[in-house]
Enzyme design. Structure first.
Site, PDB file in Angstrom:
ATOM      1  N   GLY A   1       0.797  -1.229   0.000  1.00 43.03           N
ATOM      2  CA  GLY A   1       0.000   0.000   0.000  1.00 43.03           C
ATOM      3  C   GLY A   1       0.829   1.278   0.000  1.00 43.03           C
TER       4      GLY A   1
ATOM      5  N   ASP B   1       0.448  -9.073   3.630  1.00 46.10           N
ATOM      6  CA  ASP B   1      -0.813  -8.660   4.265  1.00 46.10           C
ATOM      7  C   ASP B   1      -2.036  -8.860   3.363  1.00 46.10           C
ATOM      8  OD1 ASP B   1       0.961  -7.835   6.175  1.00 46.10           O
ATOM      9  OD2 ASP B   1       0.778  -5.691   5.735  1.00 46.10           O
TER      10      ASP B   1
HETATM   11  O1  F6P Z   1       3.426  -5.022   5.509  1.00 46.44           O
HETATM   12  C1  F6P Z   1       4.085  -6.171   5.841  1.00 46.44           C
HETATM   13  C2  F6P Z   1       4.367  -6.229   7.311  1.00 46.44           C
HETATM   14  O2  F6P Z   1       5.050  -7.440   7.551  1.00 46.44           O
HETATM   15  C3  F6P Z   1       3.154  -6.086   8.220  1.00 46.44           C
HETATM   16  O3  F6P Z   1       2.433  -7.277   8.349  1.00 46.44           O
HETATM   17  C4  F6P Z   1       3.798  -5.624   9.499  1.00 46.44           C
HETATM   18  O4  F6P Z   1       2.902  -4.844  10.259  1.00 46.44           O
HETATM   19  C5  F6P Z   1       4.936  -4.782   9.029  1.00 46.44           C
HETATM   20  O5  F6P Z   1       5.217  -5.176   7.710  1.00 46.44           O
HETATM   21  C6  F6P Z   1       6.201  -4.906   9.844  1.00 46.44           C
HETATM   22  O6  F6P Z   1       7.080  -3.954   9.394  1.00 46.44           O
HETATM   23  P1  F6P Z   1       8.660  -3.943   9.608  1.00 46.44           P
HETATM   24  O7  F6P Z   1       9.268  -4.835   8.597  1.00 46.44           O
HETATM   25  O8  F6P Z   1       9.028  -2.540   9.366  1.00 46.44           O
HETATM   26  O9  F6P Z   1       8.926  -4.453  10.992  1.00 46.44           O
END
Ligand code: F6P
Length: 372
Positions: free
Chosen positions: A110, A134
């Site tokens: 997104g 997601d």
């Molecule tokens: O958008 C993918 C995702 O894995 C989400 O499910 C989660 O909230 C987020 O990214 C975690 O982000 P980061 O990799 O920045 O910890």
């Protein structure tokens, strides 16, 4: 004249990214075009850090997890550079020209779709692909990464069953998905979770502790609670919804920024909600409870066959569209087809789980409690 195309991967990594890069690259080669990769998302585009994706560079990557290009959550219009936050759109446009690009392929979820739209509005030829574990990108049936993460989370729930059963415990398993519940819902159903908590269906403690106690009355002294990382109890969920609505409905920049800050603050405040939930369940049911947070395990490792297939077919379709001079679209999965949909209709629109979705209805019919 042969075309030169740029490509980058942005946002959280996701299995199937390399299959998509390979799909775009090999199909472009077949058309006599060249592909240049930019490293670490939009940052590589600003810093002009490139990788030529030709010949051997595209071999042996189909089965590899992560992204050979690297990724980051940097935004073109708000990038941390030399201790300050700057709008780097102009620099990106210059590097686009300097590399003689005919188009730029942005692969992401997104956030990436929104950033890509900004670059389209700045006059670049942009085309995007939908990736994220997601599965919350608008106007596509699915996104690559989702199927692999679904398999990992399902296997985790399978494994948690035997230990929960042996110890007569509740196991609360937190599943990623940001503020969408697809992954928790899919894995919860496939793994046979007794309770599934989603951001789209705010829960009441009493309702889910009653469901667990009901199981105890039937002689089942263990329960698996699959909780999406964005799931919240009713009163907290209404605060989050109010913040989201304010952000969506304000056309004033300052108000939008304030609403965004409010959402971030709420996300931080509720970050350990799964641990809290486990404590509350122990108190309410007098059963022991343990928490498992699957976290980034869900994004790592080899992509599933379905994600390799999806990445390849969307990537190849993307190359065909670029050769036809199409831009301003995301290549969406629609049934067996790969279809261009306007990027403007995708950006800023999250695909959430409809509360009457067929998966939700099926889960209810087999006795899953959603805590509502
Ligand atoms: O958008 C993918 C995702 O894995 C989400 O499910 C989660 O909230 C987020 O990214 C975690 O982000 P980061 O990799 O920045 O910890």
């Amino acid at each position: 004249m042969s075309k030169t195309v740029g490509i980058l991967t942005a946002g959280g990594d996701s299995p199937g990214l390399n299959a998509a890069i390979r799909g775009v690259g090999k199909a472009l080669q077949g058309h006599g075009a060249h592909l240049i990769g930019f490293r670490d998302g939009f940052r590589g585009l600003v810093e002009n850090r490139t990788l030529r994706l030709e010949g051997g560079a595209l071999s042996g990557i189909l089965t590899v997890g992560g992204t050979i290009l690297g990724t980051s959550r940097d935004k073109p219009h708000k990038m941390h550079v030399g201790g300050e936050t700057r709008d780097m759109t102009e620099v990106i446009a210059q590097n686009y020209q300097a590399n003689h690009l005919d188009a730029l392929v942005c692969i992401g979820g997104g956030g990436t779709q929104k950033n890509a739209l900004r670059l389209l509005d700045a006059g670049l030829n942009i085309i995007t692909l939908p990736k994220t574990i997601d599965n919350d990108v608008a106007l596509t049936d699915t996104t690559f990464g989702f199927d692999t993460a679904l398999g990992i989370a399902t296997e985790a729930i399978d494994r948690l069953h035997s230990t929960a059963h042996s110890h007569h415990r509740i196991i609360v398993v937190e599943i990623m998905g940001h503020r969408a519940g697809w992954l928790a819902l899919g894995a919860g159903i496939a793994g046979g979770a007794d309770v599934i908590l989603l951001p789209e269906i705010p829960y009441r403690m009493e309702s889910l502790s009653e469901a667990i106690l009901n199981r105890v009355r039937q002689g089942k002294n263990f329960s698996i609670v699959a909780v999406a990382e964005g799931a919240l109890p009713k009163h907290q969920a209404s605060e989050m919804r109010a913040a989201e609505e304010r952000k969506a409905n304000s056309d004033n920049k300052k108000e939008k920024r304030q609403a965004k800050e409010w959402i971030n603050e709420l996300e931080q405040r509720y970050a350990d909600h799964t641990v809290m939930l486990s404590h509350q369940l122990e108190e309410a049911t007098r059963l022991e409870s343990r928490v498992t947070i699957l976290g980034h395990l869900q994004r790592g490792g080899t992509p599933s066959a379905a994600d390799r297939l999806l990445g390849t077919r969307l990537g190849a379709a993307c190359a065909d569209l670029v050769m036809d001079g199409v831009s301003g679209v995301m290549v969406a999965a629609r049934g067996e087809r790969a279809e261009p949909v306007p990027l403007r209709d995708v950006a800023g629109n999250k695909k959430r789980v409809p509360t009457d979705h067929a998966w939700v209805r099926a889960a209810r019919e087999v006795g899953v409690c959603f805590g509502d």
